[in-house]
Motif scaffolding. Structure first.
Motif, short mmCIF file in Angstrom:
data_model
loop_
_atom_site.label_atom_id
_atom_site.label_comp_id
_atom_site.label_asym_id
_atom_site.label_seq_id
_atom_site.Cartn_x
_atom_site.Cartn_y
_atom_site.Cartn_z
N HIS A 62 0.85 -1.20 0.00
CA HIS A 62 0.00 0.00 0.00
C HIS A 62 0.89 1.25 0.00
O HIS A 62 1.38 1.68 1.04
CB HIS A 62 -0.91 -0.02 1.23
CG HIS A 62 -1.77 1.18 1.38
ND1 HIS A 62 -2.51 1.72 0.34
CD2 HIS A 62 -2.03 1.99 2.46
CE1 HIS A 62 -3.17 2.78 0.76
NE2 HIS A 62 -2.89 2.97 2.04
N THR A 68 -6.51 4.16 3.59
CA THR A 68 -5.75 3.04 4.16
C THR A 68 -6.69 2.04 4.84
O THR A 68 -6.54 0.82 4.70
CB THR A 68 -4.70 3.55 5.16
OG1 THR A 68 -3.76 4.37 4.48
CG2 THR A 68 -3.97 2.39 5.83
N MET A 79 2.19 -1.53 4.51
CA MET A 79 1.90 -0.11 4.32
C MET A 79 3.20 0.69 4.28
O MET A 79 4.06 0.54 5.15
CB MET A 79 1.03 0.41 5.46
CG MET A 79 0.86 1.92 5.45
SD MET A 79 0.13 2.53 6.98
CE MET A 79 0.57 4.27 6.88
N ALA A 111 -2.84 6.15 10.35
CA ALA A 111 -2.94 5.03 9.41
C ALA A 111 -2.14 3.83 9.92
O ALA A 111 -2.58 2.68 9.82
CB ALA A 111 -2.45 5.45 8.03
#
Length: 603
Positions: A358, A383, A400, A420
């Motif tokens: 991500h 997210t 992430m 996030a």
């Protein structure tokens, strides 16, 4: 001269040389008989003439480009001449029952000398009169090893090259005062400034692919004291991967000076997660996302899903990867906004990826200060959407891409990335999917970074604007950051915040000075102006506080921290209510969430 004419000319020259060699060898020993053309002279001449042309064809002496001749060509000449004389000796034994050893020895020497001389005279003429074109730039080669020798040879034989090598420098004591290809080694790298002046050098080529960054910087500092332009051969890893050849030198770039040594990845561990799997990358058209895609493709995934919001950037990375991997990997694209929860779930259900990287995010600090609601929508809610979709469709690992600005954040962007991270860590607690985050600092040359801005300002003639003389940042190259993100994904057990070792921090003002110099200008001509710290910026960035990180590395250049005690209800309450808040209120709530004590990362 055409090939046929060149061939006929060489055959004629060799025939004259053969006959001359035999005649002179007899004349040296039997001057009184040679003019009577004895039977032995005639037989030897015929045998040597025929055998020479046969062996010359076999060793391809008529197909060599003799202006580039070197040791291998000399060895072929020696073989052809020796075998030819051996045939003559055999012919003498058969016809007269005796070998004229002394005559054969003299003929061998004359034959070798004249054949070799006829070939190498063109090389000498070319090197002396043709290559030494006054219009070519006098070039100093740094490094007298195999790469430097290869560069010198290429420059000497390439008539179209704009460079002519006149000297080497090398720090090896044993090479001092020696010559390579008739080019002298005139000193060590610490004497570059004086050598450039003495030999009227116009161009310097750093020809040591294995140099580390500190060594490149040290040599470049010497070169900047001169008026000569500095170039460098490609990096060793690019040469080994076949991307470029050693003689495709280029201008020295800021990445050469500020980047660090590439780490050796655990290819086996990474391959287990990527080879033959379906991989999805969000933000695949961005600087980091696109490089993650490039690095992943080396491990031969079965399917690569490129997800992004901007169609142009996704199109570019798709075309690039298709050109290289069309026949080996299935490559597909998805144009979608990660804020569109329904579409993200559709995409995840459609492709069922094994791993998700991500990388989609808003990252520009001043812009997010002015648009905090958009930072929340993209960095936090986006997210959350991708993470929950990964959980729903049983993705194995979710990675992430985060930032050092998430540590003790002073900006909206940093705070949203920290929130996030907290969502990702909470998802790891409730999901069978492994969720991890990877933090690193600024990336050299990424979109929105200072380097493209500085280059644009330099092209316009300056001045270069720096926010503060003491502003310091960590820097990493895009490929290195992307490789370590992939490596961290293979190390994931779930819930970790991986922190990439960014090395030594760099003063932004020093970065500006280096870029000005690399662009061929002087700092005083371009100028540097200080514009003041922008909203949300810090003088110093952190990756993890000293109390938050293990001193040991779990992998070279990768540290680890772990967060506990996440109050997800407070975060969810903020997500559902933030749209009714003002920009200032959103900022305040974000800072409360990011700085709350029970949300701090702990080892």
């Amino acid at each position: 001269m055409t090939y046929k004419k060149r061939m006929a000319f060489l055959v004629l020259v060799d025939s004259l040389i053969v006959l001359t060699s035999v005649f002179l060898s007899y004349w040296f020993l039997h001057a009184d008989l040679v003019m009577k053309f004895p039977r032995g002279l005639i037989i030897s001449s015929i045998a040597l003439l025929v055998s020479h042309h046969l062996f010359a064809q076999y060793f391809k002496l008529y197909k060599k480009a003799w202006e580039y001749a070197s040791v291998p060509e000399l060895l072929n000449i020696s073989k052809a001449v020796t075998f030819s004389i051996a045939v003559v000796a055999l012919a003498q034994e058969v016809t007269s029952g005796d070998m004229y050893v002394r005559i054969l020895a003299i003929a061998w020497m004359l034959h070798l000398l004249l054949i070799g001389g006829s070939r190498f005279v063109w090389r000498v003429f070319r090197d002396t009169y043709i290559v030494k074109d006054k219009s070519k730039k006098r070039t100093l080669i740094v490094g007298a090893g195999s790469a430097g020798t290869m560069v010198a040879r290429q420059l000497l034989k390439n008539q179209d090259s704009e460079f002519y090598p006149v000297a080497f420098v090398d720090d090896n004591e044993r090479k001092q005062r020696l010559e390579i290809l008739n080019i002298p080694i005139v000193g060590k790298t610490d004497a570059i400034e004086s050598i450039v002046e003495k030999y009227e050098i116009q161009n310097v080529i750093i020809a040591i692919p294995s140099l580390n960054r500190k060594q490149v910087t040290k040599i470049f500092e010497q070169c900047t004291k001169t008026k000569a332009k500095t170039q460098i051969v490609p990096m060793l890893e690019d040469i080994l991967e076949g991307k470029v050849s050693v003689n495709e030198f280029r201008d020295v770039q800021v990445e050469d000076l500020l980047g660090r040594e590439p780490v050796q990845l655990d290819d086996v561990g990474i391959g287990e997660n990527l080879t033959g799997k379906t991989i999805l990358v969000t933000g695949a058209g961005g600087s980091i996302g696109s490089e993650i895609c490039r690095q992943i493709m080396k491990y031969s995934p079965a399917k690569m899903v490129l997800l992004g919001h901007g169609e142009n950037s996704i199109y570019k990375i798709e075309m690039e990867l298709l050109n290289l991997y069309r026949d080996r990997v299935e490559i597909t694209t998805e144009i979608a906004d990660i804020q569109d929860r329904h579409k993200i779930f559709q995409i995840m259900e459609k492709h069922r990826p094994y791993m998700v990287y991500h990388a989609a995010a808003h990252k520009h600090v001043p812009l997010m200060e002015r648009n905090p609601e958009e930072a929340v929508k993209n960095n936090v809610i986006g997210t959350k959407n991708v993470a929950e979709a990964a959980d729903t469709f049983r993705v194995n690992t979710f990675v992430m891409v985060s930032t050092d600005k998430a540590v003790n954040p002073t900006s909206v962007m940093g705070a949203t990335k920290r929130v996030a991270e907290m969502i990702v860590q909470y998802m790891d607690e409730i999901s069978e999917t492994r969720f991890v985050a990877v933090r690193f600092g600024n990336v050299l040359g990424s979109r929105g970074s200072v380097i493209p801005l500085f280059k644009k300002q330099i092209r316009k003639g300056g001045p270069v604007t720096v926010t503060h003389p003491d502003m310091i940042r960590y820097f990493m190259t895009i490929p290195e950051a992307s490789r370590l993100v992939i490596q961290a994904g293979s190390l994931a057990k779930g819930g970790e915040v991986f922190v990439l070792d960014m090395g030594e921090p760099v003063k932004i003002v020093d970065l500006a000075k280096n870029l000005i110099t690399l662009s061929g200008h002087k700092v005083e001509d371009i100028g540097i102006e200080f514009s003041g710290i922008r909203p949300g910026e810090k003088l110093f960035e952190e990756l993890l506080g000293e109390e938050e990180v293990h001193p040991e590395q779990v992998f070279p250049k990768i540290h680890i921290g772990k967060a506990r005690g996440i109050n997800i209800e407070v975060i969810m309450d903020f997500i559902t209510s933030f749209e009714g808040l003002t920009g200032l209120q959103i900022r305040e709530r974000l800072m409360e969430l990011a700085h709350s004590s029970h949300n701090r990362a702990q080892v």
